[in-house]
Each structure stands twice: as structure tokens, then as C-alpha cells.
Enzyme design. Structure first.
Site, PDB file in Angstrom:
ATOM      1  N   MET A  47      64.897 176.646  91.538  1.00 20.23           N
ATOM      2  CA  MET A  47      64.485 176.041  90.280  1.00 20.23           C
ATOM      3  C   MET A  47      64.315 177.138  89.232  1.00 20.23           C
ATOM      4  O   MET A  47      64.273 178.307  89.531  1.00 20.23           O
ATOM      5  CB  MET A  47      63.159 175.295  90.465  1.00 20.23           C
ATOM      6  CG  MET A  47      63.257 174.199  91.496  1.00 20.23           C
ATOM      7  SD  MET A  47      64.143 172.783  90.895  1.00 20.23           S
ATOM      8  CE  MET A  47      62.753 171.765  90.394  1.00 20.23           C
ATOM      9  N   CYS A  48      64.185 176.706  88.041  1.00 22.67           N
ATOM     10  CA  CYS A  48      64.122 177.627  86.919  1.00 22.67           C
ATOM     11  C   CYS A  48      62.738 177.567  86.304  1.00 22.67           C
ATOM     12  O   CYS A  48      61.872 176.832  86.767  1.00 22.67           O
ATOM     13  CB  CYS A  48      65.165 177.241  85.884  1.00 22.67           C
ATOM     14  SG  CYS A  48      66.798 177.006  86.622  1.00 22.67           S
ATOM     15  N   GLN A  49      62.524 178.372  85.278  1.00 23.81           N
ATOM     16  CA  GLN A  49      61.276 178.261  84.532  1.00 23.81           C
ATOM     17  C   GLN A  49      61.575 178.212  83.048  1.00 23.81           C
ATOM     18  O   GLN A  49      62.555 178.798  82.576  1.00 23.81           O
ATOM     19  CB  GLN A  49      60.332 179.416  84.877  1.00 23.81           C
ATOM     20  CG  GLN A  49      59.821 179.320  86.321  1.00 23.81           C
ATOM     21  CD  GLN A  49      58.394 179.843  86.486  1.00 23.81           C
ATOM     22  OE1 GLN A  49      57.690 180.139  85.522  1.00 23.81           O
ATOM     23  NE2 GLN A  49      57.967 179.948  87.735  1.00 23.81           N
TER      24      GLN A  49
ATOM     25  N   HIS B 299      64.343 180.602  78.958  1.00 22.22           N
ATOM     26  CA  HIS B 299      64.650 180.047  80.273  1.00 22.22           C
ATOM     27  C   HIS B 299      65.011 181.186  81.208  1.00 22.22           C
ATOM     28  O   HIS B 299      65.763 182.078  80.829  1.00 22.22           O
ATOM     29  CB  HIS B 299      65.856 179.106  80.118  1.00 22.22           C
ATOM     30  CG  HIS B 299      66.299 178.431  81.378  1.00 22.22           C
ATOM     31  ND1 HIS B 299      67.229 178.989  82.222  1.00 22.22           N
ATOM     32  CD2 HIS B 299      65.964 177.239  81.918  1.00 22.22           C
ATOM     33  CE1 HIS B 299      67.437 178.147  83.235  1.00 22.22           C
ATOM     34  NE2 HIS B 299      66.688 177.080  83.076  1.00 22.22           N
ATOM     35  N   ILE B 300      64.479 181.171  82.413  1.00 26.00           N
ATOM     36  CA  ILE B 300      64.961 182.087  83.448  1.00 26.00           C
ATOM     37  C   ILE B 300      65.497 181.210  84.574  1.00 26.00           C
ATOM     38  O   ILE B 300      64.912 180.189  84.923  1.00 26.00           O
ATOM     39  CB  ILE B 300      63.883 183.075  83.937  1.00 26.00           C
ATOM     40  CG1 ILE B 300      62.580 182.365  84.299  1.00 26.00           C
ATOM     41  CG2 ILE B 300      63.643 184.158  82.882  1.00 26.00           C
ATOM     42  CD1 ILE B 300      61.501 183.316  84.813  1.00 26.00           C
TER      43      ILE B 300
END
Lengths: 255, 255
Positions: free
Chosen positions: B1-3, B77-78
Site C-alpha cells: 500500500m501507499c501513503q 504520495h509515496i
């Protein structure tokens, strides 16, 4: 007026040498100080940097000069405002998506009374004649082709569109979809094709030389297009007024 | 998942403190190492930085940490790849133009079997479910409104669209048009509103504190939205699953 720089290569190539010379024109050897921008294709993706300061002392331009971003297609622009205020939304190059690809456009010149109706879905965000022309070009490309056209078809359509815009003023532009670089000259665009055997080049705008033989492989091919020649010792060729040159894989296409 | 990280302010504000903590999650305190990106609105213009490396040691992230870009709307976004390969075209945030404004979108989550037909003019360039969803949202916004809608109308439409996408998986997203920041939670989004009297904050992910009272004017209002709280000593609020929060002028709008 503004200045343009474009590069098209057959292998991802570092533009730092050319950009270093070009950026000098944004404050040191030229007065193009009302913003600048550069877009690098990386596969289908684009890195897009714009800044409303002077490229010669911008921290983002420092990054570009120091960080080797390798790209097959690059378009850069330094701006001297003629239409539109100095703000980020007016900085070239502009980026839009068409047919699932990004398209990048930068313009040098000034168009008078060219505000055709934009009845499709591309709208300018800033105030420049340039972005309006870009939106119109994309609209007309989209209307002219049911499917995704090949390079020859695109070139034919672009040549027609350029001929309709050019009578409105000065219309030097660079356009790329990440595969092809189109360069249209109205008053000033020069290009060079570098290939084996590579030699040394010396910048016109800075005391800097490079020996491309040290940095390239024998198969590399690189075309550079710029408003005024960047180096003092290479055979730059001028595009004729009204000429649309097409570059792919680092080579001018005779289409 | 991303952050995800978003900021919405009533005056152009420097995001370096929040970004410094957030970027630690891209390799040091988290494993979100498959690319990152950040977009800053500056008036109507956008600065858009994407990179397929790790934000924690990217030269472009260093620039962002060191160069104070002041913006009223930021989305970062990462990425930890779930769909689509690691390449620039798959890095969030994505940018498109609609109604003569840029729209910026980033997504954290994974959508299953959500590939609605894109019959208008927005097409994904990369391969992610996220960009496909963004193109569909813009298409549906465009179809739903004859003219340019106001914030309340936009929010109503976005709420309906989010409800249609959310059943397909995890759909935390941030969306901005440079005026408003919309934040939709599916599993994890937290926000804080900072206003006078400003206090001190300490990052969760790095040994770094800031005293906002030293850096702000009494009228400043800043809202920050992030996957997991960025500071240890502030009252972050979680969005409920299915909630679409709307931020304008640094304040959550009760719309």
C-alpha cells in the site's frame, strides 16, 4: 521572445551539457528571465519542472544541472514574457494527455489574433497565446484521427495545423509525445545530429567543453534543436521558415 | 500500500516540515520505496515532481526538503507497488486539466475489477488502477456539469462517484483543483487543522520539532491530511470509512 531547446535520442541521454549553456541565456548571456521550464520523457512518464524565476540561478535548474536525468526526449524553454503575466501557469513547456500519451509543447514567438474556438476538451490554464495554440493543436489532432495515427500521419496533420497558425505571427515550436520530436521554424531554430565518431564540443554561452566520445556508445544518436546554436565548433543547421522537422531515434526523418 | 499527504491553506505555506517526516516512510520508517511524487499548486499553475526511486534518498526530494516552495494546495504520495510496474508513468500524483484548471490526484489502496469504460477524452498513460479511476472521475465530472460547478456541486458529484468506486477495494484518495482539497477515506486518513494560537509539533518519523508560532501569522490556517499522523503531540482526527472531507482556505468545510 523566448528560447527553445529540444533533444531526441535513440537511447536515454543526459542533457546537462546543453542545458548548462542554454540556462546561461536566462540572465547571463541573454535576458530571458521571466520563467523557464523543462520536461523529460522517461518511457511514457514525464518529469516536468517549471519555475517563474531565472534559470541561471534557480535551485531547480541547479538540480537539473547536477542530477543526471537520462531521457530520450526533452523540451526546455526560457521565457521573456510577451503575452501573459509572469506566473507559473504561464511557464512553458505545457503538458497534456492525448490518446493515453503525454504531449509536451513549448513555443517561441508571438501570435496576434489567434484565439480559435476551443470546442473540445482542452482548455488553457494560463493566459498565453502559446498554451491556447497548443490546446487547439491537440483538439485538431484528436478530431482529425479516429484511432491513434502513426508518425507520418501525425506529421501530415501537424504540418497543416502549423501552416494555419504561422501566418498569425512568429511560431517556432517544439512538440513531443515521447517518441517523436517535431520542430517548427518560423524565424529561428537550429539543429545538430551527433553520432559516431563523436567529437568535442565547446559551449557558446559558457566556458565549458565536453568530449562526447568519452560519454557515448558507438550506436548512440542524438539530435539537439535550439533557437541559436549552443556550441561554437559544430555544424549546426538552420531550419527554413515554415519548415517542420521530425526527429526520431536521434535522427532527422525525411518524411 | 501507499501513503498520502495533503495540505490546504489560506496562505501559501511551506510544507517542508511535514514532507520531511513523510519522506522517512519511503525507506527508513516505512517500506514505500517504489516511487514517490508531490504536486504544488501555485496560483493556477502546478509544480509536479515524480521520481521512481525512494523519497528518503532522492535528489529531488532533497530539493523539496531544502527549497521552500510555498503553496496553498499540496498533494504527495509515496508508493509501494500493488498494480503496475515501477516506472515514472505509474508514480502518483497524476495531473490532468479540466475546465481550464489542473486537477491533481493521488490514491492509496487497491481496486479490484474497476476498469469502467473511458469513452470521453481522459486516458491513463500508465497501468495503475489509480490513474484509471482518476480518468473516470474527471470524465464523470465533465459529463455531470454543463458549466463549471461550485464547490458544493463538485462535492456532491464527487461523493456519488466515490461511493461507486469504493466497493471495489481500498480507496483512500486526495484530489485538488488548486482551490479545494477533497480527502476520501476508505481505511486510513487523518487530518489536523492548525490555526492561532500555534504551538510546537514533533515529528513521529524523525527527531525534528517545529514551533509554528515562529513561522506563522495570526490569520494563517493550515489543514494537513495524511495516512497516519505525522506528529506525536497534536490532536489528529481520523476520517471514518466512506467519509469525503472537504478543505478550503485551511479549514474543513461542513458541506
Amino acid at each position: 521572445m523566448c528560447q527553445l531547446l529540444g533533444m531526441n535520442c535513440n537511447t536515454p541521454t543526459d542533457i546537462r551539457f546543453s542545458f548548462s549553456g542554454f540556462a546561461q541565456r536566462a540572465g547571463r548571456t541573454g535576458d530571458h528571465t521571466d520563467g523557464w521550464g523543462i520536461a523529460f520523457f522517461e518511457g511514457l512518464g514525464v518529469r516536468h519542472f517549471v519555475d517563474h524565476g531565472r534559470a541561471v540561478d534557480s535551485p531547480i535548474a541547479d538540480l537539473i544541472r547536477e542530477y543526471p536525468i537520462r531521457s530520450e526526449n526533452v523540451i526546455a524553454h526560457i521565457r521573456k514574457a510577451t503575452q501573459g503575466t509572469v506566473q507559473l501557469a504561464n511557464c512553458h513547456p505545457f503538458v497534456r494527455e492525448l490518446w493515453g500519451r503525454y504531449w509536451v509543447f513549448a513555443h517561441n514567438g508571438d501570435l496576434k489574433d489567434f484565439r480559435p474556438r476551443l470546442h473540445a476538451h482542452y482548455r488553457p490554464v494560463g493566459q498565453t497565446d502559446s498554451e491556447h495554440a497548443f490546446c487547439w493543436i491537440l483538439q485538431e489532432l484528436w478530431k482529425s484521427h479516429a484511432g491513434v495515427p502513426d508518425r507520418q500521419e501525425l506529421t501530415r496533420t501537424l504540418r497543416e495545423l502549423a501552416q494555419r497558425i504561422a501566418p498569425h505571427g512568429t511560431f517556432n515550436f517544439l512538440l513531443s509525445n515521447g517518441d517523436t520530436l517535431w520542430a517548427h521554424a518560423s524565424t529561428a531554430l537550429h539543429y545538430i545530429e551527433r553520432r559516431h565518431p563523436f567529437g568535442k564540443a565547446h559551449l557558446s554561452d559558457d566556458d565549458m567543453s565536453v568530449d562526447f566520445a568519452q560519454q557515448t556508445a558507438p550506436d548512440d544518436q542524438v539530435a539537439v534543436v535550439v533557437t541559436a546554436p549552443l556550441t561554437t565548433n559544430e555544424p549546426w543547421q538552420a531550419l527554413a521558415p515554415g519548415e517542420l522537422a521530425v526527429f526520431a531515434k536521434g535522427t532527422r526523418q525525411r518524411a
